[in-house]
Scaffold this active site. Structure first.
Site, PDB file in Angstrom:
ATOM      1  N   GLY A 236       0.957  -1.425  -0.043  1.00 44.67           N
ATOM      2  CA  GLY A 236       0.120  -0.486  -0.012  1.00 44.67           C
ATOM      3  C   GLY A 236       0.682   1.361   0.423  1.00 44.67           C
ATOM      4  O   GLY A 236       1.574   1.544  -0.396  1.00 44.67           O
ATOM      5  N   SER A 237       0.355   2.823   0.459  1.00 40.02           N
ATOM      6  CA  SER A 237       0.483   3.955   0.237  1.00 40.02           C
ATOM      7  C   SER A 237       2.535   3.945   1.130  1.00 40.02           C
ATOM      8  O   SER A 237       2.492   3.227   2.906  1.00 40.02           O
ATOM      9  CB  SER A 237      -0.192   5.008   0.449  1.00 40.02           C
ATOM     10  OG  SER A 237      -0.101   4.943   1.773  1.00 40.02           O
ATOM     11  N   THR A 238       2.815   4.514   0.997  1.00 42.20           N
ATOM     12  CA  THR A 238       4.551   4.645   2.058  1.00 42.20           C
ATOM     13  C   THR A 238       3.606   5.597   3.411  1.00 42.20           C
ATOM     14  O   THR A 238       4.211   4.996   4.275  1.00 42.20           O
ATOM     15  CB  THR A 238       5.075   5.731   1.176  1.00 42.20           C
ATOM     16  OG1 THR A 238       5.851   4.812  -0.387  1.00 42.20           O
ATOM     17  CG2 THR A 238       6.794   5.842   2.038  1.00 42.20           C
ATOM     18  N   GLY A 241       2.305   2.522   5.252  1.00 42.09           N
ATOM     19  CA  GLY A 241       3.764   1.521   5.756  1.00 42.09           C
ATOM     20  C   GLY A 241       3.729   2.200   7.080  1.00 42.09           C
ATOM     21  O   GLY A 241       4.852   1.536   7.502  1.00 42.09           O
ATOM     22  N   GLU A 258       5.697  -3.581   0.778  1.00 38.13           N
ATOM     23  CA  GLU A 258       5.793  -2.582  -0.446  1.00 38.13           C
ATOM     24  C   GLU A 258       4.788  -1.738  -0.363  1.00 38.13           C
ATOM     25  O   GLU A 258       3.575  -1.737  -0.582  1.00 38.13           O
ATOM     26  CB  GLU A 258       5.498  -3.762  -1.610  1.00 38.13           C
ATOM     27  CG  GLU A 258       5.825  -3.321  -3.003  1.00 38.13           C
ATOM     28  CD  GLU A 258       4.456  -4.232  -4.229  1.00 38.13           C
ATOM     29  OE1 GLU A 258       4.281  -3.107  -4.723  1.00 38.13           O
ATOM     30  OE2 GLU A 258       3.889  -4.883  -3.866  1.00 38.13           O
ATOM     31  N   CYS A 292       1.820   0.463  -8.892  1.00 40.19           N
ATOM     32  CA  CYS A 292       3.544   1.243  -8.133  1.00 40.19           C
ATOM     33  C   CYS A 292       4.211   1.200  -8.334  1.00 40.19           C
ATOM     34  O   CYS A 292       5.551   1.843  -9.221  1.00 40.19           O
ATOM     35  CB  CYS A 292       4.089   0.921  -6.389  1.00 40.19           C
ATOM     36  SG  CYS A 292       3.801  -1.066  -6.795  1.00 40.19           S
TER      37      CYS A 292
END
Length: 486
Positions: A236-238, A241, A258, A292
């Site tokens: 998912g998104s940074t 994360g 990831e 991504c």
């Protein structure tokens, strides 16, 4: 609309404490089905069920684990048409993508890790000759490096692929002897319940696989902080994360992350422009840019800059946008109204920042219903623009020029992200030289294709750890050293 779904905890289908919420078809805005809203307590129950199942499952023979994964793949393949139809309704994928890149890849990953369950987990190390001393008599010490399962793994999956992404977590985790709690993306969770049903039919013991869903952030938070969880695997998104990593850090939980990407595509003067255009164009046709790994940041040498922009413009003109169920559709909707508006706001931001909107950028010719975004090409960008620096996660490509090799590499590396970059050049020696200097977990040389045995993961804010192929088995294991006196 499908019947209201139930949670899957400890081998039983359970009514959700929080009721249900609607899953919306991005192409029609109609209700696909009702997904269960778990309570945090139910999430913790799922983790406890996984903990209870772990000793027996981790002690199950690799051959038995392989047989169950193989059988699960067969069950999924048996119902592939229905699975693809549901995945398409949930995610808005085109028919070809739902069948070939979602369900088919999910099935293939279960088959791959059925074989993976049989891969050796022990590696003999060279013996060590020790002189007599404080540690004991002189002698020869042997050693084995042994891969052991981590324990209970929470798998938090992405919305862009409700089959391949969960399969890429669940299958290798189970192959290594772990048990799992799966928390699917709230936008398209129904497919993951079908995967759980296939595993149950295939003979996975109760508690080995558990699925809990919810639109509330509290569900994901509970799946991360549950005391029975040893590891979190997240796609998912940074930003999300980073929050998960903070919780994992407090509990010393293992992580596989990831996260976001802003893939750079370096196109040199001697590149095959048709190949470059086709590769960069996959940004539009592959999940409508919601991926991504897409080459969304095109860095073109000045000698081919205008020709590349013209080529991409022509390519865009040949992309049918619309109903993903219609034959010939290449670009379907994005996942939600909120995401459609977010992508559109980035296009408008690029315009305000001074980018030239070469193609797209409006809602003309788009279906009235559904969450559609016109494939957009932004040219004459500069490195400081937000459309160049931030992940848009939609069918938008930004192009900026460079003069020489060092400048191109510097521009590519000037990013918070480092997942996958790309190099197009007719000089293969230069392409590989440039690839080695890029700060990215993967580099495609004259291709956007991936070798599915190669390690996958990111540098910088694009993630932590590596998976795919045997690397996924390693990711879901702990390394233990066993030493003995010979």
């Amino acid at each position: 609309m499908t019947a209201p779904e139930r949670l899957f905890i400890g081998g039983e289908w359970a009514a959700p404490d929080g009721g249900h919420y609607e899953v919306i078809d991005p192409a029609t805005e109609e209700v696909v089905g009702l997904a269960p809203e778990a309570s945090p307590e139910q999430v913790h129950q799922a983790a406890a069920a996984a903990r209870e199942a772990f000793p027996a499952w981790s002690g199950t023979s690799p051959q038995r684990r392989a047989a169950i994964l193989d059988r699960a793949a067969e069950v999924m393949q048996r119902d592939a048409a229905a699975h693809a139809e549901l995945a398409q309704a949930e995610s808005g994928a085109t028919t070809g993508t739902a069948r070939g890149m979602q369900v088919a890849v999910g099935v293939a990953r279960f088959r791959r890790y059925a074989k993976g369950a049989l891969e050796p987990v022990e590696q003999a190390l060279p013996p060590q000759i020790n002189e007599a001393g404080p540690m004991g008599r002189a002698g020869v010490l042997g050693a084995l490096a042994v891969r052991q399962p981590v324990g209970v793994v929470t798998c938090i999956t992405s919305y862009n692929n409700p089959w391949a992404n969960p399969a890429g977590k669940i299958a290798p985790a189970l192959a290594m002897g772990n048990t799992v709690v799966v928390k699917p993306a709230p936008q398209d969770p129904l497919s993951v319940y079908r995967m759980a049903a296939a595993l149950a039919e295939a003979g996975a013991p109760p508690g080995v696989v558990n699925v809990v869903s919810g639109a509330s952030p509290a569900v994901g938070e509970a799946a991360v902080d549950a005391p029975d969880v040893d590891m979190v695997s997240f796609t998912g998104s940074t930003a999300v994360g980073q929050r998960i990593a903070e919780v994992c850090g407090r509990g010393m939980k293992r992580q596989l992350m990831e996260l976001g990407g802003k893939g750079a595509a370096l196109v040199f003067d001697d590149a095959d422009l048709d190949s470059a255009v086709a590769g960069i164009g996959t940004t539009y046709s592959f999940y409508s840019g919601q991926i991504c790994t897409a080459p969304t940041r095109v860095i073109a040498q000045r000698g081919v800059y205008e020709a590349l922009v013209e080529g991409l413009t022509r390519y865009l003109g040949r992309l049918p946008v619309g109903d993903p169920r219609a034959p010939g559709t290449v670009v379907g909707p994005v996942i939600s109204a909120a995401h459609r508006d977010r992508v559109a706001s980035y296009v408008e931001l690029g315009r305000k920042e001074g980018a030239r909107v070469v193609a797209g950028g409006g809602r003309q010719s788009l279906p009235e219903r559904g969450f559609y975004v016109a494939p957009t090409l932004l040219a004459d960008c500069t490195p400081d623009m937000r459309v160049v620096r931030e992940e848009i996660f939609g069918p938008v490509v930004a192009v900026l020029p460079f003069d020489d090799e060092d400048e191109g590499i510097a521009l590519a590396n000037d990013s918070d992200y480092g997942l996958i970059d790309y190099v197009w050049s007719g000089d293969v020696a230069r392409a590989f030289r440039v690839a080695r200097r890029l700060r990215a977990g993967g580099v495609g040389v004259n291709t956007v294709g991936r070798n599915m045995e190669a390690p996958f993961g990111g540098f910088k804010k694009s993630g932590v750890g590596r998976d795919v192929g045997s690397y996924a088995l390693h990711a879901y294991s702990e390394l233990q050293a066993i030493v003995w006196a010979g």
